[in-house]
Motif scaffolding. Sequence first.
Motif, PDB file in Angstrom:
ATOM      1  N   TYR A   1      36.046  36.069  35.393  1.00  0.00           N
ATOM      2  CA  TYR A   1      37.277  36.319  35.828  1.00  0.00           C
ATOM      3  C   TYR A   1      37.541  35.405  36.867  1.00  0.00           C
ATOM      4  O   TYR A   1      37.034  35.737  37.837  1.00  0.00           O
ATOM      5  N   GLN A   2      38.382  34.349  36.942  1.00  0.00           N
ATOM      6  CA  GLN A   2      38.722  33.702  37.977  1.00  0.00           C
ATOM      7  C   GLN A   2      40.167  33.643  38.479  1.00  0.00           C
ATOM      8  O   GLN A   2      41.110  33.716  37.645  1.00  0.00           O
ATOM      9  N   PRO A   3      40.309  33.513  39.633  1.00  0.00           N
ATOM     10  CA  PRO A   3      41.711  33.673  40.367  1.00  0.00           C
ATOM     11  C   PRO A   3      42.491  32.312  39.898  1.00  0.00           C
ATOM     12  O   PRO A   3      41.956  31.386  39.797  1.00  0.00           O
ATOM     13  N   PHE A   4      43.691  32.374  39.445  1.00  0.00           N
ATOM     14  CA  PHE A   4      44.663  31.449  39.189  1.00  0.00           C
ATOM     15  C   PHE A   4      44.522  30.506  40.259  1.00  0.00           C
ATOM     16  O   PHE A   4      45.099  31.028  41.290  1.00  0.00           O
ATOM     17  N   ASN A   5      44.685  29.103  40.148  1.00  0.00           N
ATOM     18  CA  ASN A   5      44.600  28.110  41.263  1.00  0.00           C
ATOM     19  C   ASN A   5      46.497  27.671  41.205  1.00  0.00           C
ATOM     20  O   ASN A   5      46.725  27.020  40.045  1.00  0.00           O
ATOM     21  N   TYR A   6      47.189  28.065  41.997  1.00  0.00           N
ATOM     22  CA  TYR A   6      48.593  27.719  41.591  1.00  0.00           C
ATOM     23  C   TYR A   6      48.914  26.288  42.181  1.00  0.00           C
ATOM     24  O   TYR A   6      49.945  26.018  42.400  1.00  0.00           O
ATOM     25  N   GLY A   7      48.017  25.614  42.737  1.00  0.00           N
ATOM     26  CA  GLY A   7      48.212  24.208  42.829  1.00  0.00           C
ATOM     27  C   GLY A   7      49.228  23.906  44.288  1.00  0.00           C
ATOM     28  O   GLY A   7      50.205  23.527  43.657  1.00  0.00           O
ATOM     29  N   GLY A   8      48.707  24.261  45.272  1.00  0.00           N
ATOM     30  CA  GLY A   8      49.571  24.065  46.412  1.00  0.00           C
ATOM     31  C   GLY A   8      50.269  24.975  47.146  1.00  0.00           C
ATOM     32  O   GLY A   8      50.702  25.177  48.101  1.00  0.00           O
ATOM     33  N   SER A   9      50.479  26.187  46.253  1.00  0.00           N
ATOM     34  CA  SER A   9      51.413  27.421  46.670  1.00  0.00           C
ATOM     35  C   SER A   9      50.530  28.136  47.589  1.00  0.00           C
ATOM     36  O   SER A   9      49.250  28.005  47.290  1.00  0.00           O
ATOM     37  N   PRO A  10      50.945  28.804  48.412  1.00  0.00           N
ATOM     38  CA  PRO A  10      50.208  29.680  49.204  1.00  0.00           C
ATOM     39  C   PRO A  10      49.128  30.563  48.579  1.00  0.00           C
ATOM     40  O   PRO A  10      49.539  31.245  47.556  1.00  0.00           O
ATOM     41  N   GLN A  11      47.980  30.675  49.261  1.00  0.00           N
ATOM     42  CA  GLN A  11      47.015  31.641  48.397  1.00  0.00           C
ATOM     43  C   GLN A  11      47.364  33.034  48.604  1.00  0.00           C
ATOM     44  O   GLN A  11      47.930  33.498  49.710  1.00  0.00           O
ATOM     45  N   PRO A  12      47.107  34.037  47.479  1.00  0.00           N
ATOM     46  CA  PRO A  12      47.157  35.383  47.780  1.00  0.00           C
ATOM     47  C   PRO A  12      46.470  36.011  49.194  1.00  0.00           C
ATOM     48  O   PRO A  12      45.696  35.434  49.385  1.00  0.00           O
ATOM     49  N   PRO A  13      46.914  37.111  49.224  1.00  0.00           N
ATOM     50  CA  PRO A  13      46.159  37.920  50.509  1.00  0.00           C
ATOM     51  C   PRO A  13      44.665  38.101  50.036  1.00  0.00           C
ATOM     52  O   PRO A  13      44.573  38.075  48.709  1.00  0.00           O
TER      53      PRO A  13
ATOM     54  N   VAL B   1      39.614  45.055  47.460  1.00  0.00           N
ATOM     55  CA  VAL B   1      38.667  45.561  46.833  1.00  0.00           C
ATOM     56  C   VAL B   1      37.288  46.064  47.708  1.00  0.00           C
ATOM     57  O   VAL B   1      37.077  45.322  48.400  1.00  0.00           O
ATOM     58  N   VAL B   2      36.804  47.300  47.640  1.00  0.00           N
ATOM     59  CA  VAL B   2      35.455  47.585  48.393  1.00  0.00           C
ATOM     60  C   VAL B   2      34.305  47.747  47.176  1.00  0.00           C
ATOM     61  O   VAL B   2      34.790  48.332  46.002  1.00  0.00           O
ATOM     62  N   ARG B   3      33.201  47.851  47.708  1.00  0.00           N
ATOM     63  CA  ARG B   3      32.322  48.380  46.933  1.00  0.00           C
ATOM     64  C   ARG B   3      31.504  49.382  47.722  1.00  0.00           C
ATOM     65  O   ARG B   3      31.285  49.499  48.833  1.00  0.00           O
ATOM     66  N   LEU B   4      31.021  50.316  46.691  1.00  0.00           N
ATOM     67  CA  LEU B   4      30.435  51.621  47.212  1.00  0.00           C
ATOM     68  C   LEU B   4      28.998  51.533  46.714  1.00  0.00           C
ATOM     69  O   LEU B   4      28.703  51.132  45.831  1.00  0.00           O
ATOM     70  N   ARG B   5      27.820  52.231  47.673  1.00  0.00           N
ATOM     71  CA  ARG B   5      26.616  52.260  47.321  1.00  0.00           C
ATOM     72  C   ARG B   5      26.058  53.550  47.685  1.00  0.00           C
ATOM     73  O   ARG B   5      26.586  54.060  48.675  1.00  0.00           O
ATOM     74  N   GLY B   6      24.817  54.108  46.864  1.00  0.00           N
ATOM     75  CA  GLY B   6      24.357  55.119  47.517  1.00  0.00           C
ATOM     76  C   GLY B   6      25.112  56.401  46.831  1.00  0.00           C
ATOM     77  O   GLY B   6      24.779  57.584  47.487  1.00  0.00           O
ATOM     78  N   LEU B   7      26.001  56.173  45.620  1.00  0.00           N
ATOM     79  CA  LEU B   7      26.497  57.287  45.403  1.00  0.00           C
ATOM     80  C   LEU B   7      25.690  58.113  44.290  1.00  0.00           C
ATOM     81  O   LEU B   7      24.424  57.865  43.936  1.00  0.00           O
TER      82      LEU B   7
ATOM     83  N   GLN C   1      35.478  38.022  42.940  1.00  0.00           N
ATOM     84  CA  GLN C   1      34.540  37.551  41.940  1.00  0.00           C
ATOM     85  C   GLN C   1      33.451  38.662  41.421  1.00  0.00           C
ATOM     86  O   GLN C   1      33.217  38.899  40.331  1.00  0.00           O
ATOM     87  N   ASP C   2      33.080  39.448  42.557  1.00  0.00           N
ATOM     88  CA  ASP C   2      32.053  40.360  42.137  1.00  0.00           C
ATOM     89  C   ASP C   2      32.869  41.649  41.356  1.00  0.00           C
ATOM     90  O   ASP C   2      32.056  42.028  40.296  1.00  0.00           O
ATOM     91  N   TYR C   3      33.982  41.769  41.779  1.00  0.00           N
ATOM     92  CA  TYR C   3      34.518  42.962  40.968  1.00  0.00           C
ATOM     93  C   TYR C   3      34.750  42.154  39.689  1.00  0.00           C
ATOM     94  O   TYR C   3      34.604  42.968  38.392  1.00  0.00           O
ATOM     95  N   TYR C   4      35.258  41.146  39.363  1.00  0.00           N
ATOM     96  CA  TYR C   4      35.525  40.378  37.960  1.00  0.00           C
ATOM     97  C   TYR C   4      34.168  40.424  37.263  1.00  0.00           C
ATOM     98  O   TYR C   4      34.251  40.681  35.957  1.00  0.00           O
ATOM     99  N   ASN C   5      32.968  40.048  37.894  1.00  0.00           N
ATOM    100  CA  ASN C   5      31.879  39.918  37.044  1.00  0.00           C
ATOM    101  C   ASN C   5      31.450  41.369  36.681  1.00  0.00           C
ATOM    102  O   ASN C   5      30.775  41.619  35.462  1.00  0.00           O
ATOM    103  N   ALA C   6      31.755  42.247  37.502  1.00  0.00           N
ATOM    104  CA  ALA C   6      31.348  43.646  37.236  1.00  0.00           C
ATOM    105  C   ALA C   6      32.329  44.188  35.889  1.00  0.00           C
ATOM    106  O   ALA C   6      31.590  45.016  35.064  1.00  0.00           O
TER     107      ALA C   6
END
Length: 258
Positions: free
Chosen positions: A36-48, A52-58, A126-131
């Motif tokens: 999954y790739q973020p859409f490139n809006y071609g010159g428009s401001p990048q989104p914030p 997302v966070v990742r948890l480890r050791g659950l 991208q880590d989240y999209y790949n997951a």
Amino acid sequence: MLGSGGVSDGYEVGSKRQRMMESTPYFAVSSSAGGYQPFNYGGSPQPPPFPVVRLRGLPFNCTDIDIFKFFAGLDIVDVLLVNKNGRFSGEAFVVFAGAMQVEFALQRDRQNMGRRYVEVFRCKRQDYYNAVAAEVNYDGIYDNDYHGSPPPSRSKRYDNDKDQLEYTEILKMRGLPFSVKKPDIIEFFGEFKLVEDRIHIACRPDGKATGEAFVEFESAEEAKRAMCKDKMTIGKRYIELFPSTPDEARRAESRSRQ
């Protein structure tokens, strides 16, 4: 959106993932890079920054509800528990409603869940999209709300993982309508011998259904036979079935009473 110990009204684990991806610039989808790739809006401001966070050791018996409690008071949009070879890996991704929520979440790094301390750290969207892609093995978004369309095709490996698991007399159901009642589950398994007073519909601490249930059959063999109902429907929902254990069912029942 969130109370002190719950989740916003109408929240369903993972079920709003597709609508979320369709309605925000974070989630425009392209399969050209195999994920999954973020859409490139071609010159428009990048989104914030993607929240997302990742948890480890659950703990390996961790559920979505445990993560809701761990982040009590924060606005959770999605929880993705990471599985490897059909088993929970001890990692998860949690998407929040905004960047400020992420800052609060990071303050809970190395706090305990049960007897284990949990690492909370930043990660890339991208880590989240790949997951997500790895979870469904499908060039689209997994959503419990299929609205009449068949669920995404899973790989043979995914199905084989279920076949190779050890069966008890318990099956776990996932993707149930929130309005589901015991008679609906009895009808769903109509041709199989289940123990009607051992059907538990899982609820969050606030009493709202999680979309999961645990069903006890007369034997492990009968539970395995009932797995043929995997991905069949109740209403418009496709239901996933998983081998479970009495311990997992008891833990879910205990959480519902809290």
